[in-house]
Design a protein around this motif. Structure first.
Motif, PDB file in Angstrom:
ATOM      1  N   VAL A 249       0.835  -1.201   0.000  1.00  0.00           N
ATOM      2  CA  VAL A 249       0.000   0.000   0.000  1.00  0.00           C
ATOM      3  C   VAL A 249       0.870   1.252   0.000  1.00  0.00           C
ATOM      4  O   VAL A 249       0.623   2.211  -0.742  1.00  0.00           O
ATOM      5  CB  VAL A 249      -0.948   0.003   1.215  1.00  0.00           C
ATOM      6  N   GLN A 250       1.918   1.248   0.827  1.00  0.00           N
ATOM      7  CA  GLN A 250       2.827   2.380   0.871  1.00  0.00           C
ATOM      8  C   GLN A 250       3.484   2.611  -0.482  1.00  0.00           C
ATOM      9  O   GLN A 250       3.571   3.748  -0.962  1.00  0.00           O
ATOM     10  CB  GLN A 250       3.901   2.144   1.932  1.00  0.00           C
ATOM     11  N   GLY A 251       3.924   1.536  -1.114  1.00  0.00           N
ATOM     12  CA  GLY A 251       4.555   1.654  -2.415  1.00  0.00           C
ATOM     13  C   GLY A 251       3.594   2.186  -3.464  1.00  0.00           C
ATOM     14  O   GLY A 251       3.957   3.028  -4.290  1.00  0.00           O
ATOM     15  N   ALA A 252       2.337   1.703  -3.435  1.00  0.00           N
ATOM     16  CA  ALA A 252       1.345   2.158  -4.401  1.00  0.00           C
ATOM     17  C   ALA A 252       1.056   3.643  -4.231  1.00  0.00           C
ATOM     18  O   ALA A 252       0.907   4.383  -5.217  1.00  0.00           O
ATOM     19  CB  ALA A 252       0.059   1.351  -4.248  1.00  0.00           C
ATOM     20  N   ILE A 253       0.987   4.100  -2.980  1.00  0.00           N
ATOM     21  CA  ILE A 253       0.714   5.512  -2.722  1.00  0.00           C
ATOM     22  C   ILE A 253       1.889   6.384  -3.179  1.00  0.00           C
ATOM     23  O   ILE A 253       1.689   7.427  -3.822  1.00  0.00           O
ATOM     24  CB  ILE A 253       0.438   5.742  -1.220  1.00  0.00           C
ATOM     25  N   ILE A 254       3.110   5.957  -2.872  1.00  0.00           N
ATOM     26  CA  ILE A 254       4.294   6.728  -3.253  1.00  0.00           C
ATOM     27  C   ILE A 254       4.385   6.863  -4.771  1.00  0.00           C
ATOM     28  O   ILE A 254       4.591   7.961  -5.309  1.00  0.00           O
ATOM     29  CB  ILE A 254       5.567   6.069  -2.690  1.00  0.00           C
ATOM     30  N   VAL A 255       4.204   5.758  -5.466  1.00  0.00           N
ATOM     31  CA  VAL A 255       4.298   5.781  -6.931  1.00  0.00           C
ATOM     32  C   VAL A 255       3.184   6.632  -7.522  1.00  0.00           C
ATOM     33  O   VAL A 255       3.404   7.429  -8.453  1.00  0.00           O
ATOM     34  CB  VAL A 255       4.253   4.348  -7.491  1.00  0.00           C
ATOM     35  N   GLY A 256       1.969   6.506  -6.987  1.00  0.00           N
ATOM     36  CA  GLY A 256       0.851   7.289  -7.487  1.00  0.00           C
ATOM     37  C   GLY A 256       1.038   8.790  -7.279  1.00  0.00           C
ATOM     38  O   GLY A 256       0.762   9.593  -8.179  1.00  0.00           O
ATOM     39  N   LEU A 257       1.521   9.174  -6.095  1.00  0.00           N
ATOM     40  CA  LEU A 257       1.755  10.591  -5.812  1.00  0.00           C
ATOM     41  C   LEU A 257       2.863  11.159  -6.683  1.00  0.00           C
ATOM     42  O   LEU A 257       2.781  12.303  -7.148  1.00  0.00           O
ATOM     43  CB  LEU A 257       2.091  10.782  -4.330  1.00  0.00           C
ATOM     44  N   LEU A 258       3.895  10.385  -6.919  1.00  0.00           N
ATOM     45  CA  LEU A 258       4.974  10.831  -7.798  1.00  0.00           C
ATOM     46  C   LEU A 258       4.472  11.036  -9.221  1.00  0.00           C
ATOM     47  O   LEU A 258       4.883  11.979  -9.915  1.00  0.00           O
ATOM     48  CB  LEU A 258       6.126   9.832  -7.774  1.00  0.00           C
ATOM     49  N   ASP A 259       3.582  10.166  -9.680  1.00  0.00           N
ATOM     50  CA  ASP A 259       2.994  10.334 -11.012  1.00  0.00           C
ATOM     51  C   ASP A 259       2.231  11.656 -11.109  1.00  0.00           C
ATOM     52  O   ASP A 259       2.359  12.393 -12.102  1.00  0.00           O
ATOM     53  CB  ASP A 259       2.058   9.169 -11.329  1.00  0.00           C
ATOM     54  N   LEU A 260       1.437  11.956 -10.086  1.00  0.00           N
ATOM     55  CA  LEU A 260       0.678  13.203 -10.089  1.00  0.00           C
ATOM     56  C   LEU A 260       1.601  14.417 -10.070  1.00  0.00           C
ATOM     57  O   LEU A 260       1.365  15.409 -10.778  1.00  0.00           O
ATOM     58  CB  LEU A 260      -0.274  13.239  -8.887  1.00  0.00           C
ATOM     59  N   PHE A 261       2.655  14.341  -9.265  1.00  0.00           N
ATOM     60  CA  PHE A 261       3.605  15.456  -9.184  1.00  0.00           C
ATOM     61  C   PHE A 261       4.308  15.669 -10.522  1.00  0.00           C
ATOM     62  O   PHE A 261       4.424  16.810 -11.002  1.00  0.00           O
ATOM     63  CB  PHE A 261       4.625  15.175  -8.083  1.00  0.00           C
ATOM     64  N   LEU A 262       4.787  14.580 -11.128  1.00  0.00           N
ATOM     65  CA  LEU A 262       5.487  14.700 -12.404  1.00  0.00           C
ATOM     66  C   LEU A 262       4.555  15.176 -13.506  1.00  0.00           C
ATOM     67  O   LEU A 262       4.959  15.940 -14.393  1.00  0.00           O
ATOM     68  CB  LEU A 262       6.117  13.352 -12.783  1.00  0.00           C
ATOM     69  N   TYR A 263       3.307  14.749 -13.473  1.00  0.00           N
ATOM     70  CA  TYR A 263       2.327  15.229 -14.457  1.00  0.00           C
ATOM     71  C   TYR A 263       2.179  16.744 -14.342  1.00  0.00           C
ATOM     72  O   TYR A 263       2.136  17.456 -15.356  1.00  0.00           O
ATOM     73  CB  TYR A 263       0.979  14.544 -14.251  1.00  0.00           C
ATOM     74  N   ALA A 264       2.086  17.234 -13.106  1.00  0.00           N
ATOM     75  CA  ALA A 264       1.951  18.677 -12.902  1.00  0.00           C
ATOM     76  C   ALA A 264       3.178  19.433 -13.413  1.00  0.00           C
ATOM     77  O   ALA A 264       3.051  20.506 -14.017  1.00  0.00           O
ATOM     78  CB  ALA A 264       1.728  18.967 -11.419  1.00  0.00           C
ATOM     79  N   VAL A 265       4.367  18.877 -13.185  1.00  0.00           N
ATOM     80  CA  VAL A 265       5.597  19.517 -13.654  1.00  0.00           C
ATOM     81  C   VAL A 265       5.621  19.580 -15.179  1.00  0.00           C
ATOM     82  O   VAL A 265       5.928  20.616 -15.779  1.00  0.00           O
ATOM     83  CB  VAL A 265       6.836  18.771 -13.122  1.00  0.00           C
ATOM     84  N   VAL A 266       5.298  18.449 -15.830  1.00  0.00           N
ATOM     85  CA  VAL A 266       5.302  18.408 -17.296  1.00  0.00           C
ATOM     86  C   VAL A 266       4.258  19.370 -17.853  1.00  0.00           C
ATOM     87  O   VAL A 266       4.513  20.095 -18.825  1.00  0.00           O
ATOM     88  CB  VAL A 266       5.044  16.969 -17.797  1.00  0.00           C
TER      89      VAL A 266
END
Length: 278
Positions: A249-266
């Motif tokens: 669960v921790q891994g899924a949350i970390i990966v998901g949040l990083l995806d959202l952050f990188l999407y915002a940056v791009v």
């Protein structure tokens, strides 16, 4: 009479304003066109973009399994080959997802045809989605080909299909988005090669692809849990062998949040036209 003409022109202008294929704030036709163009770009040279990475991954599998006793070495209750295979599949996915988007943007900038992408009526969201999904597509195609080839040599079992699909898509998107960032900030091929060799490769190799991080101690164990690639590979491997080195669960949350952050940056980089507009 003049007023009527102006009103008619205004009405005609408003009628023509919606772009064909645009609905729900997205230009679906433009999004599909750019996505299709990017997918066809890597499919036109399958030997380079699909089968070459597959061959490299299979060589890794052969070398490591032979070096460790051809399957006699075990990690927990799982054979070393079955432990290694998911990590290699994920490594091929993330490396090719990154390579697809980064190379596409750098080539367009070097050749001077990036304007062909910037001039059409495509918003920052549409550009981000098209490039990100094209990188994901290449990563998943390579991952599927590698998996099929491995099935001839290893008895791969599926423990959790949802975990496999989630971490496959999330990891592919993450590296695809990182590739977009790398392609935007890079001015030439040397720059993107530096990012690949000094960032992407070390993070993927030191993420538990070839070993269990539970065997590490001290600072190396702590550093492994800072590496986001570790959670992608660990979660993906869980989908096959049913065990993991960290909280799923921790891994899924970390990966998901990083995806959202990188999407915002791009999205912001495309919105500002950073190093894209003259």
């Amino acid at each position: 009479m003049t007023i009527r003409t102006t009103e008619n022109q205004t009405a005609l202008s408003n009628a023509d304003r919606p772009v064909t294929g645009r609905a729900a704030f997205l230009n679906w036709l433009g999004l599909y066109t750019l996505l299709s163009k990017e997918i066809k770009r890597f499919l036109k040279v399958p030997l380079q973009t699909v089968f070459a990475p597959m061959m490299t991954t299979m060589l890794f599998l052969a070398i490591f399994t032979l070096a460790f006793g051809n399957g006699e070495r075990y990690d927990g209750a799982v054979s070393f080959a079955n432990f290694l295979a998911p990590g290699l599949i994920m490594m091929s996915v993330i490396q090719n997802a990154f390579a697809n988007t980064s190379s596409s943007l750098v080539i367009a900038k070097v050749q001077g045809n990036i304007v062909d992408v910037l001039m059409p009526p495509l918003s920052a969201s549409e550009l981000t989605l098209a490039y990100a999904l094209s990188g994901l597509a290449r990563g998943m195609v390579v991952g599927l080909v590698v998996t099929v080839c491995m099935w001839f040599f290893i008895d791969l079992q599926i423990h959790s299909l949802p975990a496999i699909l989630y971490f496959l898509v999330a990891a592919g998107l993450m590296l695809s988005l990182l590739g977009i960032i790398g392609g935007i900030i890079s001015d030439k091929f040397d720059h993107i090669a530096a990012v690949t060799n000094f960032v992407i490769m070390p993070l993927s190799f030191l993420s538990g692809t070839f070993y269990s991080v539970e065997r590490l101690s001290g600072i190396w164990y702590d550093l492994s849990h800072i590496n986001p690639f570790f959670y992608m590979i660990d979660g993906f491997r869980y989908g096959f062998i049913g065990t993991s080195d960290s909280s799923l669960v921790q891994g899924a949350i970390i990966v998901g949040l990083l995806d959202l952050f990188l999407y915002a940056v791009v999205w912001l980089l495309f919105r500002k036209g950073f190093k894209l507009k003259a």
